[in-house]
Design a protein around this motif. Structure first.
Motif, PDB file in Angstrom:
ATOM      1  N   ALA A  17       0.841  -1.200   0.000  1.00 39.62           N
ATOM      2  CA  ALA A  17       0.000   0.000   0.000  1.00 39.62           C
ATOM      3  C   ALA A  17       0.875   1.247   0.000  1.00 39.62           C
ATOM      4  O   ALA A  17       1.995   1.233   0.511  1.00 39.62           O
ATOM      5  CB  ALA A  17      -0.908   0.000   1.220  1.00 39.62           C
ATOM      6  N   PRO A  18       0.380   2.361  -0.584  1.00 40.82           N
ATOM      7  CA  PRO A  18       1.204   3.569  -0.656  1.00 40.82           C
ATOM      8  C   PRO A  18       1.430   4.210   0.707  1.00 40.82           C
ATOM      9  O   PRO A  18       0.510   4.351   1.504  1.00 40.82           O
ATOM     10  CB  PRO A  18       0.396   4.494  -1.573  1.00 40.82           C
ATOM     11  N   ALA A  19       2.683   4.581   0.955  1.00 36.52           N
ATOM     12  CA  ALA A  19       3.022   5.351   2.152  1.00 36.52           C
ATOM     13  C   ALA A  19       3.215   6.823   1.791  1.00 36.52           C
ATOM     14  O   ALA A  19       2.962   7.713   2.603  1.00 36.52           O
ATOM     15  CB  ALA A  19       4.286   4.804   2.805  1.00 36.52           C
ATOM     16  N   THR A  20       3.702   7.078   0.579  1.00 37.25           N
ATOM     17  CA  THR A  20       3.834   8.435   0.041  1.00 37.25           C
ATOM     18  C   THR A  20       3.319   8.397  -1.389  1.00 37.25           C
ATOM     19  O   THR A  20       2.908   7.347  -1.891  1.00 37.25           O
ATOM     20  CB  THR A  20       5.309   8.902   0.043  1.00 37.25           C
ATOM     21  N   ALA A  21       3.372   9.538  -2.053  1.00 39.08           N
ATOM     22  CA  ALA A  21       2.918   9.586  -3.439  1.00 39.08           C
ATOM     23  C   ALA A  21       3.803   8.752  -4.351  1.00 39.08           C
ATOM     24  O   ALA A  21       3.401   8.385  -5.457  1.00 39.08           O
ATOM     25  CB  ALA A  21       2.883  11.033  -3.919  1.00 39.08           C
ATOM     26  N   GLN A  22       5.032   8.443  -3.928  1.00 37.49           N
ATOM     27  CA  GLN A  22       5.973   7.706  -4.771  1.00 37.49           C
ATOM     28  C   GLN A  22       6.307   6.309  -4.256  1.00 37.49           C
ATOM     29  O   GLN A  22       6.605   5.428  -5.054  1.00 37.49           O
ATOM     30  CB  GLN A  22       7.287   8.496  -4.922  1.00 37.49           C
ATOM     31  N   TRP A  23       6.293   6.107  -2.952  1.00 37.34           N
ATOM     32  CA  TRP A  23       6.774   4.858  -2.378  1.00 37.34           C
ATOM     33  C   TRP A  23       5.686   4.135  -1.605  1.00 37.34           C
ATOM     34  O   TRP A  23       4.863   4.755  -0.912  1.00 37.34           O
ATOM     35  CB  TRP A  23       7.930   5.123  -1.421  1.00 37.34           C
ATOM     36  N   SER A  24       5.715   2.799  -1.702  1.00 42.07           N
ATOM     37  CA  SER A  24       4.848   1.961  -0.884  1.00 42.07           C
ATOM     38  C   SER A  24       5.425   1.865   0.525  1.00 42.07           C
ATOM     39  O   SER A  24       6.538   2.333   0.806  1.00 42.07           O
ATOM     40  CB  SER A  24       4.742   0.564  -1.493  1.00 42.07           C
ATOM     41  N   ILE A  25       4.673   1.218   1.413  1.00 42.29           N
ATOM     42  CA  ILE A  25       5.172   0.973   2.765  1.00 42.29           C
ATOM     43  C   ILE A  25       6.474   0.178   2.704  1.00 42.29           C
ATOM     44  O   ILE A  25       7.461   0.522   3.363  1.00 42.29           O
ATOM     45  CB  ILE A  25       4.109   0.228   3.597  1.00 42.29           C
ATOM     46  N   ALA A  26       6.493  -0.883   1.893  1.00 45.65           N
ATOM     47  CA  ALA A  26       7.689  -1.717   1.791  1.00 45.65           C
ATOM     48  C   ALA A  26       8.857  -0.951   1.183  1.00 45.65           C
ATOM     49  O   ALA A  26      10.008  -1.101   1.624  1.00 45.65           O
ATOM     50  CB  ALA A  26       7.387  -2.958   0.953  1.00 45.65           C
ATOM     51  N   PRO A  76      16.373  18.042   1.921  1.00 46.61           N
ATOM     52  CA  PRO A  76      15.672  17.438   0.773  1.00 46.61           C
ATOM     53  C   PRO A  76      14.181  17.319   1.092  1.00 46.61           C
ATOM     54  O   PRO A  76      13.808  16.661   2.055  1.00 46.61           O
ATOM     55  CB  PRO A  76      16.315  16.042   0.656  1.00 46.61           C
ATOM     56  N   ASN A  77      13.329  17.970   0.314  1.00 46.23           N
ATOM     57  CA  ASN A  77      11.902  17.935   0.670  1.00 46.23           C
ATOM     58  C   ASN A  77      10.971  17.968  -0.530  1.00 46.23           C
ATOM     59  O   ASN A  77       9.776  18.202  -0.381  1.00 46.23           O
ATOM     60  CB  ASN A  77      11.553  19.117   1.586  1.00 46.23           C
ATOM     61  N   GLY A  78      11.496  17.707  -1.730  1.00 46.23           N
ATOM     62  CA  GLY A  78      10.655  17.914  -2.894  1.00 46.23           C
ATOM     63  C   GLY A  78       9.985  16.709  -3.478  1.00 46.23           C
ATOM     64  O   GLY A  78       9.203  16.839  -4.409  1.00 46.23           O
ATOM     65  N   ARG A  79      10.231  15.483  -2.952  1.00 41.26           N
ATOM     66  CA  ARG A  79       9.754  14.327  -3.697  1.00 41.26           C
ATOM     67  C   ARG A  79       8.805  13.417  -2.937  1.00 41.26           C
ATOM     68  O   ARG A  79       8.004  12.730  -3.545  1.00 41.26           O
ATOM     69  CB  ARG A  79      10.959  13.509  -4.178  1.00 41.26           C
ATOM     70  N   LEU A  80       8.889  13.381  -1.640  1.00 35.21           N
ATOM     71  CA  LEU A  80       8.160  12.346  -0.917  1.00 35.21           C
ATOM     72  C   LEU A  80       7.030  12.907  -0.072  1.00 35.21           C
ATOM     73  O   LEU A  80       6.895  12.608   1.102  1.00 35.21           O
ATOM     74  CB  LEU A  80       9.121  11.536  -0.058  1.00 35.21           C
ATOM     75  N   ALA A  81       6.192  13.743  -0.668  1.00 37.84           N
ATOM     76  CA  ALA A  81       5.027  14.239   0.029  1.00 37.84           C
ATOM     77  C   ALA A  81       4.057  13.090   0.280  1.00 37.84           C
ATOM     78  O   ALA A  81       4.057  12.105  -0.434  1.00 37.84           O
ATOM     79  CB  ALA A  81       4.345  15.328  -0.785  1.00 37.84           C
ATOM     80  N   PRO A  82       3.202  13.210   1.311  1.00 41.47           N
ATOM     81  CA  PRO A  82       2.211  12.169   1.541  1.00 41.47           C
ATOM     82  C   PRO A  82       1.285  12.025   0.329  1.00 41.47           C
ATOM     83  O   PRO A  82       1.080  12.972  -0.419  1.00 41.47           O
ATOM     84  CB  PRO A  82       1.435  12.685   2.774  1.00 41.47           C
ATOM     85  N   PRO A  83       0.712  10.833   0.118  1.00 39.77           N
ATOM     86  CA  PRO A  83      -0.220  10.655  -0.991  1.00 39.77           C
ATOM     87  C   PRO A  83      -1.438  11.542  -0.830  1.00 39.77           C
ATOM     88  O   PRO A  83      -1.826  11.886   0.280  1.00 39.77           O
ATOM     89  CB  PRO A  83      -0.589   9.165  -0.916  1.00 39.77           C
TER      90      PRO A  83
END
Length: 294
Positions: free
Chosen positions: A36-45, A283-290
């Motif tokens: 399941a998504p943890a951020t807009a780009q990455w899953s929990i895993a 670094p703060n530009g890529r991993l915003a919450p979904p």
């Protein structure tokens, strides 16, 4: 200049790392769907695999004879990384950390953290370690950085799972006190992107919280430094460490932090803060919450 690390701070960061690791791993293995998504780009895993990659890098940096990361060209890449290219490096490294089973990731993370704590048990916490961008960070700061990774990515995962995720301010403050200020006292190398447009005049920003020493950081003449006590400041920033870290890494917005008074900006020339933050930022530009979910 050396990075001062009080003995009680060394104890706190080691305790914080143990605790954050245990909580993170317990939450990870309890997740009903690690895909399941943890951020807009990455899953929990994927988020957990990223944290594992950092922990294993620190095993390599801190444990004598430890194996390097299984990532081609990683040492050269890390030496030239700055805050504006960290996201690309994270994506590159993640290609080589392909495990996505939550239980396996949790086990490997626990092993890595255990090795880090064992390797540094009798180390002087002020010992410099070569870090990203050819910077130098005290050993205590390296541990504090990993604490912050566990807390921030744990916040991502907890948000996705809709479960509580306490972030003690005392532990969150370690990132600022031991890692960031520790690095400025030693050497920030190429980590801060000094090719960006500089403010027209030197800008001094005083940072205060109930959990950190008050310090004034100055940006000017193409460099960044910690000012001596009593140095005049243009901007004053008061912050709550846990929420401040979430703001620094793009998890919450500036307006949200201001309304909640997580960060309060004042001083004689507060309008100079944006120019300062254009260069001195995380670094703060890529991993915003979904965007979906609460």
């Amino acid at each position: 200049m050396t990075a001062a690390v009080p003995q009680d701070s060394w104890h706190v960061v080691r305790t914080a790392l143990r605790g954050a690791d245990e909580r993170f791993r317990a939450m990870l293995v309890a997740a009903p769907d690690a895909g399941a998504p943890a951020t807009a780009q990455w899953s929990i895993a994927e988020s957990a695999a990223h944290v594992l990659s950092i922990a294993q890098l620190y095993v390599f940096l801190l444990e004598e004879g430890a194996e390097p990361l299984p990532v081609p060209g990683i040492e050269g890449i890390l030496s030239t990384t700055n805050v504006d290219t960290v996201a690309d490096v994270n994506d590159y490294v993640l290609r080589y950390f392909t495990e996505r089973d939550a239980a396996v990731l949790a086990e490997r993370l626990g092993t890595a953290v255990g090795r880090i704590l064992a390797a540094t048990e009798h180390t002087d916490p002020r010992t410099p370690v070569r870090w990203l961008g050819d910077s130098l960070v005290p050993v205590a700061g390296v541990l504090a950085h990993l604490v912050n990774e566990l807390l921030v990515h744990g916040w991502d995962i907890a948000r996705a799972l809709r479960v509580p995720w306490p972030m003690p301010d005392e532990h969150a403050a370690l990132y600022w006190e031991l890692f960031f200020l520790g690095m400025l006292r030693l050497e920030y190398g190429a980590l801060l992107n000094m090719s960006l447009k500089m403010p027209r005049r030197p800008t001094a920003v005083q940072f205060r919280s109930a959990f950190t020493t008050t310090e004034t950081i100055v940006l000017g003449d193409g460099r960044v430094w910690i000012a001596p006590p009593g140095h005049p400041h243009d901007v004053r920033v008061w912050f709550r460490p846990a929420r401040f870290n979430l703001l620094l890494f793009g998890r919450i917005g500036t307006a949200h932090a201001a309304v909640r008074r997580d960060v309060v900006v004042g001083g004689p020339r507060p309008w100079r803060l944006p120019g300062f933050l254009r260069v001195v930022h995380m670094p703060n530009g890529r991993l915003a919450p979904p965007r979906t979910g609460s």
